[in-house]
Scaffold this motif. Structure first.
Motif: not given
Length: 69
Positions: A27-28, A30-31, A33, A39, A42-43, A45, A50, A52
């Motif tokens: 989890e990252n 609310s995302e 993976y 993950a 895309n850490h 943001k 939004d 990433r």
């Protein structure tokens, strides 16, 4: 590898990757993976759109190109 958020210089846009043991996903924010690589990629943001990205340097470049007036 656990990063101490207090030592990060730019911690406002940083979302650390955590592993959820109950459903075995990464989890990252609310995302969610299935693999750590996704993950980790895309850490960082952008707080305005939004977007990433993988590094703070790319995030900074995105902000200059997309959100400068």
């Amino acid at each position: 590898m656990d990063i101490d958020r207090a030592k990060l210089k730019y911690k406002i846009n940083y979302n650390p990757v955590t592993f959820n043991f109950s459903n075995k996903t990464y989890e990252n924010g609310s995302e969610v993976y299935s693999k750590y690589e996704y993950a980790r990629a895309n850490h960082w943001k952008c707080d305005k759109c939004d977007f990433r990205c993988t590094s703070f340097r790319k995030l900074k470049q995105h902000k200059v190109e997309q959100h400068s007036y």
